[in-house]
Design a protein around this motif. Structure first.
Motif, PDB file in Angstrom:
ATOM      1  N   LYS A  76     -13.492  97.766 119.124  1.00 51.66           N
ATOM      2  CA  LYS A  76     -12.069  97.880 119.444  1.00 51.66           C
ATOM      3  C   LYS A  76     -11.901  97.775 120.953  1.00 51.66           C
ATOM      4  N   PRO A  77     -10.745  97.309 121.403  1.00 51.43           N
ATOM      5  CA  PRO A  77     -10.554  97.251 122.854  1.00 51.43           C
ATOM      6  C   PRO A  77     -10.417  98.654 123.442  1.00 51.43           C
ATOM      7  N   LYS A  78     -10.978  98.843 124.643  1.00 52.30           N
ATOM      8  CA  LYS A  78     -10.765 100.112 125.354  1.00 52.30           C
ATOM      9  C   LYS A  78     -10.657  99.841 126.853  1.00 52.30           C
ATOM     10  N   MET A  79     -10.020 100.776 127.545  1.00 51.01           N
ATOM     11  CA  MET A  79      -9.862 100.633 128.980  1.00 51.01           C
ATOM     12  C   MET A  79     -11.044 101.301 129.676  1.00 51.01           C
ATOM     13  N   VAL A  80     -11.637 100.582 130.607  1.00 49.59           N
ATOM     14  CA  VAL A  80     -12.702 101.188 131.403  1.00 49.59           C
ATOM     15  C   VAL A  80     -12.457 100.876 132.881  1.00 49.59           C
ATOM     16  N   ALA A  81     -13.127 101.655 133.721  1.00 51.16           N
ATOM     17  CA  ALA A  81     -13.033 101.414 135.164  1.00 51.16           C
ATOM     18  C   ALA A  81     -14.023 100.320 135.538  1.00 51.16           C
ATOM     19  N   ARG A  82     -13.670  99.559 136.573  1.00 49.75           N
ATOM     20  CA  ARG A  82     -14.626  98.569 137.088  1.00 49.75           C
ATOM     21  C   ARG A  82     -14.557  98.563 138.614  1.00 49.75           C
ATOM     22  N   VAL A  83     -15.732  98.597 139.229  1.00 52.36           N
ATOM     23  CA  VAL A  83     -15.792  98.649 140.696  1.00 52.36           C
ATOM     24  C   VAL A  83     -15.782  97.224 141.243  1.00 52.36           C
ATOM     25  N   ASN A  84     -14.917  96.999 142.202  1.00 52.50           N
ATOM     26  CA  ASN A  84     -14.891  95.710 142.875  1.00 52.50           C
ATOM     27  C   ASN A  84     -15.906  95.735 144.022  1.00 52.50           C
ATOM     28  N   ALA A  85     -17.002  94.995 143.839  1.00 54.22           N
ATOM     29  CA  ALA A  85     -18.111  95.045 144.794  1.00 54.22           C
ATOM     30  C   ALA A  85     -17.694  94.610 146.196  1.00 54.22           C
ATOM     31  N   GLY A  86     -16.653  93.799 146.284  1.00 57.55           N
ATOM     32  CA  GLY A  86     -16.222  93.332 147.601  1.00 57.55           C
ATOM     33  C   GLY A  86     -15.519  94.407 148.393  1.00 57.55           C
ATOM     34  N   ILE A  87     -14.926  95.383 147.702  1.00 55.44           N
ATOM     35  CA  ILE A  87     -14.146  96.410 148.399  1.00 55.44           C
ATOM     36  C   ILE A  87     -14.943  97.705 148.556  1.00 55.44           C
ATOM     37  N   SER A 130      -3.070  91.898 147.822  1.00 52.31           N
ATOM     38  CA  SER A 130      -4.049  92.408 146.863  1.00 52.31           C
ATOM     39  C   SER A 130      -5.380  91.727 147.147  1.00 52.31           C
ATOM     40  N   GLY A 131      -6.415  92.141 146.439  1.00 54.27           N
ATOM     41  CA  GLY A 131      -7.733  91.550 146.634  1.00 54.27           C
ATOM     42  C   GLY A 131      -8.521  92.262 147.706  1.00 54.27           C
ATOM     43  N   PHE A 132      -9.489  91.589 148.273  1.00 54.69           N
ATOM     44  CA  PHE A 132     -10.411  92.226 149.208  1.00 54.69           C
ATOM     45  C   PHE A 132     -10.921  91.171 150.177  1.00 54.69           C
ATOM     46  N   VAL A 133     -11.751  91.612 151.099  1.00 54.95           N
ATOM     47  CA  VAL A 133     -12.214  90.745 152.183  1.00 54.95           C
ATOM     48  C   VAL A 133     -12.689  89.389 151.646  1.00 54.95           C
ATOM     49  N   GLY A 134     -12.205  88.335 152.283  1.00 56.92           N
ATOM     50  CA  GLY A 134     -12.576  86.982 151.843  1.00 56.92           C
ATOM     51  C   GLY A 134     -11.753  86.474 150.683  1.00 56.92           C
ATOM     52  N   ASN A 135     -11.105  87.390 149.997  1.00 56.82           N
ATOM     53  CA  ASN A 135     -10.420  87.016 148.753  1.00 56.82           C
ATOM     54  C   ASN A 135      -9.086  87.750 148.582  1.00 56.82           C
ATOM     55  N   PHE A 136      -8.315  87.804 149.649  1.00 56.03           N
ATOM     56  CA  PHE A 136      -7.002  88.435 149.525  1.00 56.03           C
ATOM     57  C   PHE A 136      -6.027  87.472 148.861  1.00 56.03           C
ATOM     58  N   SER A 166     -17.600  82.178 159.720  1.00 56.37           N
ATOM     59  CA  SER A 166     -18.708  81.294 160.073  1.00 56.37           C
ATOM     60  C   SER A 166     -19.733  81.220 158.944  1.00 56.37           C
ATOM     61  N   LYS A 167     -19.658  82.170 158.001  1.00 53.25           N
ATOM     62  CA  LYS A 167     -20.566  82.122 156.853  1.00 53.25           C
ATOM     63  C   LYS A 167     -19.812  81.552 155.661  1.00 53.25           C
ATOM     64  N   ASP A 168     -20.569  81.017 154.707  1.00 53.47           N
ATOM     65  CA  ASP A 168     -19.904  80.422 153.560  1.00 53.47           C
ATOM     66  C   ASP A 168     -19.678  81.415 152.434  1.00 53.47           C
ATOM     67  N   GLU A 169     -20.392  82.522 152.489  1.00 56.86           N
ATOM     68  CA  GLU A 169     -20.227  83.547 151.471  1.00 56.86           C
ATOM     69  C   GLU A 169     -20.230  84.906 152.154  1.00 56.86           C
ATOM     70  N   ILE A 170     -19.748  85.915 151.428  1.00 56.77           N
ATOM     71  CA  ILE A 170     -19.821  87.270 151.956  1.00 56.77           C
ATOM     72  C   ILE A 170     -20.971  87.976 151.249  1.00 56.77           C
ATOM     73  N   LYS A 226     -23.564  87.914 146.525  1.00 55.91           N
ATOM     74  CA  LYS A 226     -22.795  86.949 147.309  1.00 55.91           C
ATOM     75  C   LYS A 226     -21.415  86.815 146.681  1.00 55.91           C
ATOM     76  N   LEU A 227     -20.414  86.855 147.539  1.00 53.66           N
ATOM     77  CA  LEU A 227     -19.045  86.709 147.049  1.00 53.66           C
ATOM     78  C   LEU A 227     -18.415  85.504 147.744  1.00 53.66           C
ATOM     79  N   PRO A 228     -17.512  84.838 147.054  1.00 47.77           N
ATOM     80  CA  PRO A 228     -16.887  83.678 147.687  1.00 47.77           C
ATOM     81  C   PRO A 228     -15.970  84.098 148.842  1.00 47.77           C
TER      82      PRO A 228
END
Lengths: 169, 663
Positions: free
Chosen positions: B612-623, B221-227, B567-571, B136-138
């Motif tokens: 140590k810090p490192k860069m990784v990819a992360r998938v945005n579940a909303g998009i 920027s952002g994605f459905v429901g959260n642009f 009409s829904k409260d969450e995506i 569920k996404l806001p």
């Protein structure tokens, strides 16, 4: 048909009264080609029973590893079918597939695999007939080519590559 | 160990006729991890589904294979079915024994062998199925409508009336768009202003609608429901709150003779102006390029005369950041610059005008107050020639497509000309008359038969001036003769084309365009208002040439899509999407660069091993749409696709490798 094929045919005939038939792995995108294969079914089109189909969401999902694995495990041919350019459900997955898989096709002779054993084509959800034709053609081609001998001589690589490129441009 | 149940369906005789289903079920019962197998006439029926549910409970099955029809048909059915037996709905795989086997083969033995193989593959895959869960996404219930033409106005009104707040962004100083420029509308000859301006006023007075005119969308920027949308509110130089719209400023402004964009250049405006008297909002704008104060630091007449001290020369552009849930794109069209066809003499002859200019000439609130007067000398033209397909259906100069509305407005303009100037001659050159709307054919017929407009089938090769007349040289292909008409004015029906910055807007929104830069819908037939990017919808002529009824219908369609989303409260996000195994991700960006939906971001994390810090990819579940292109591209196999893991697909291949005798 090569001499080798005949030998194998004779061998199998001894065990079973059955002609040698190629084994084809088909990897189909869910939205166009898999639906096209479904349409071939609902239109009752007949095609050779030599293909086994794996459904993936998009031809862009096809990791070249799958194709190598299929050849390694003895499939005589591999087909990847995806949406026509511009029709991809995910906008451009099929373009990535085309680039990757054309490169893969060029690479096959280096592994001793005839590039004809791999085929990549666009089949839309409305092209049941084309799907059935692709399977029939591929089966015929592999029957002519004979069983997969594991390692074969690299011949006319440049020639084959140019043909493959033209076909998919 | 997995406990798999295999259920083979007869599908009446559809499968059973060509496949020995009993044998298939029996053999499948011996596959690895299979603890139960059965066959039944109709597995999708209520009793069939109960067989599956009962077996799950009785034999403690934790995953299921159904050998039946295409998963495209009944996968959701069986997902619900096993969900009803308290299994995770995604623990089912289907073997397509009907469309891919029994229906396409005529050798029962071979078909049975193939069916068994298909079951074998499904068993191999299901063994490594993992339970999947929707997330569920806001959702922000505020819509953004880009473009304040009739499409944007209609969409904004419908969304606002459904009870959701709307931000309506319009680039020009007033909403209204092209429709505000028109005189009458075909085929009913309703006055465009009479039907449009009340809607404009409704927009302004609706408490759910925030109009940002003279503003542009800078970034999305952002994605459905959260642009998150950045909007540039350009400096108006007039205080919005203080201005009463009295109009003293623009009636006294000394900078005159600036061609008015709204009048397509045939009327003038001042340096401080409202584009037209019915503008909404009715607050003037200072055109800083032409204003004497900004050019020469002289004048300030408007500031001195404004009774409410609303003039603010030092205003600056403002960037607003809004949180938005859904976006309706209604950026409309522009008309093609036909100077590419040199033979028609546009720019050279003042009396060769475009249809949009003719619209302003006949409009009662236009520069001539509705008097048809030719631009060169203000005389009433006696003979007017209308040319269809200027740039449309013309691959040599313009576009291959039909602009769809020109046949109708040509007929309307010919009719209006005959109505206003009774003894005028109206000639219309056409290729085909495409009058395919309610009452359209009848309207064209009326123009020809009742109003006496002369229709000539053929194209015009050249327009030139001779003795103060415009000579229009063309062909009447029905009569098979060359035609030459001495005209006072020529009206060109120029093609509709996408806005100049359509491509840039598409990039901002992450949507695609076709070869002409029209926005591309998700599906031409079944999803004509949706973009492929979730939460973005199209309305009106930004997608393809459209007339007003179609535009309004599509705008209401887009608005209803937004209302459904809100009409829904969450995506609920689909579970079959990509994810990244961060421990092995090298942060190479390859997945992000191939993602068609820009669903992958790079984030900094702390490596659990090295700290140590490192860069990784992360998938945005909303998009993420779950295409898996990233998974195929990843070099370290860190990008994975749920439901279609490498291990699962390879297991399917391995399962078949056991068969060594050929198919």
């Amino acid at each position: 048909m090569s001499e080798e094929t005949t030998t194998i045919e004779q061998q199998t005939e001894e065990q079973k009264p059955k002609v040698w038939k190629p084994r084809i792995l088909g990897i189909l995108c869910n939205w166009c080609s898999y639906a096209g294969a479904d349409l071939a079914g609902s239109s009752r089109l007949q095609y050779p029973p030599n293909v086994r189909i794996i459904r993936v969401p998009c031809s862009g999902r096809v990791n070249p590893q799958y194709i190598f694995k299929a050849f390694q495990r003895g499939f005589e041919g591999v087909l990847v079918l995806g949406c026509h350019p511009g029709d991809c459900h995910y906008a451009k997955g099929n373009y990535y597939a085309r680039r990757r898989l054309m490169l893969l096709k060029k690479f096959l002779p280096s592994l001793g695999i005839e590039p004809e054993r791999f085929h990549f084509e666009w089949v839309s959800a409305s092209e049941g007939i084309i799907f059935a034709e692709v399977i029939a053609k591929m089966t015929k081609k592999l029957e002519d080519l004979g069983p997969f001998s594991g390692v074969s001589v690299v011949q006319g690589v440049t020639q084959i590559n140019t043909d493959a490129e033209d076909e998919h441009r | 160990m997995a406990r798999i149940g295999v259920f083979v369906c007869w599908c009446g005789s559809n499968i059973a006729k060509m496949v020995d289903v009993k044998k298939a079920a029996e053999i499948a019962g011996g596959f690895p991890n299979v603890v139960y197998s059965a066959d039944y006439k109709y597995m999708c029926s209520d009793p069939g589904q109960n067989i599956v549910k009962d077996a799950i409970r009785e034999h403690k099955l934790d995953r299921v294979v159904i050998g039946s029809c295409s998963p495209r048909l009944h996968e959701p059915t069986f997902q619900r079915c096993i969900g009803g037996a308290d299994l995770n709905p995604y623990m089912v795989e289907m073997a397509n024994l009907r469309e891919h086997c029994s229906w396409v083969h005529d050798d029962r033995e071979k078909a049975t062998d193939k069916a068994i193989d298909l079951l074998r593959m499904a068993v191999a895959k299901v063994a490594s199925d993992e339970p999947l869960y929707t997330t569920k996404l806001p959702l922000t219930k505020r819509a953004l409508v880009i473009g304040g033409g009739i499409a944007g106005i209609q969409a904004a009104l419908d969304i606002a009336n459904a009870g959701y707040p709307v931000t309506l962004v319009e680039r020009t100083p007033s909403i209204g768009g092209h429709m505000a420029q028109y005189d009458k509308t075909f085929p009913t000859l309703d006055c465009a202003a009479c039907i449009l301006t009340p809607k404009m006023v409704d927009c302004a007075s609706n408490p759910n609608i925030q109009i940002l005119s003279y503003s542009e969308v800078e970034d999305v920027s952002g994605f459905v429901g959260n642009f998150e949308v950045k909007i540039r509110k350009r400096a108006r130089s007039v205080n919005f709150e203080k201005c009463t719209g009295c109009g003293i400023c623009y009636s006294k402004c000394p900078v005159r003779k600036i061609p008015n964009e709204f009048d397509e250049g045939i009327g003038d405006r001042r340096a401080i102006y409202v584009p037209f008297p019915q503008a909404v909002p009715n607050v003037p704008v200072i055109d800083r390029e032409n204003c004497r104060w900004f050019k020469e630091e002289k004048c300030r007449a408007c500031e001195k005369l404004c009774p409410s001290q609303a003039i603010e020369y030092d205003q600056e552009d403002e960037i607003l950041t809004e949180k938005i849930g859904a976006i309706v794109v209604a950026t409309g069209f522009k008309t093609w610059d036909h100077s590419a066809i040199g033979e028609y003499g546009y720019g050279k002859y003042k009396d060769v005008i475009t249809s949009l200019q003719f619209e302003r000439l006949t409009n009662a609130s236009g520069p001539t107050e509705g008097k048809v007067a030719r631009p060169s000398d203000g005389k009433t033209p006696e003979t007017v020639v209308f040319l269809s397909c200027v740039g449309s259906r013309d691959e040599n100069h313009g576009y291959p497509y039909c602009s769809k509305v020109c046949c109708m407005y040509n007929a309307k303009q010919a009719l209006l000309l005959k109505d206003k100037v009774h003894d005028a001659n109206a000639y219309v050159f056409y290729m085909d008359i495409r009058a395919n709307g309610k009452g359209y054919e009848e309207f064209v017929k009326r123009t020809i038969e009742d109003y006496g407009a002369t229709y000539l089938r053929g194209r015009v090769s050249r327009i030139f001036e001779s003795d103060g007349k415009l000579i229009v040289r063309g062909a009447d292909t029905l009569a098979g003769v060359p035609v030459e008409i001495q005209a006072d004015m020529v009206v060109l029906a120029t093609a509709m084309e996408p806005q100049t910055d359509a491509k840039e807007m598409a990039r901002k929104l992450g949507v695609s365009t076709d070869q002409h830069n029209w926005f591309t819908e998700a599906h031409p037939k079944l999803a004509p208002v949706e973009a492929l990017t979730a939460g973005v919808y199209f309305a009106g002529a930004c997608q393809y040439p459209r007339d007003i009824p179609d535009t309004v219908a599509q705008a209401s369609g887009a608005a209803s899509k937004v209302a459904v989303l809100f009409s829904k409260d969450e995506i609920t996000s689909e579970p079959m999407i990509a994810y990244i195994q961060e421990s092995s991700c090298a942060g190479c960006h390859l997945c992000a660069s191939v993602c068609p939906f820009t669903a992958i971001d790079m984030v900094e994390v702390t490596d659990p091993r090295t700290k140590k810090p490192k860069m990784v990819a992360r998938v945005n579940a909303g998009i993420c749409h779950g295409c898996g292109t990233c998974a195929a591209a990843c070099r370290s196999q860190s990008a994975k696709l749920r439901g279609f893991e490498d291990t699962q697909i390879l297991a399917e291949i391995e399962a078949l490798a056991e068969i060594t005798s050929g198919f």
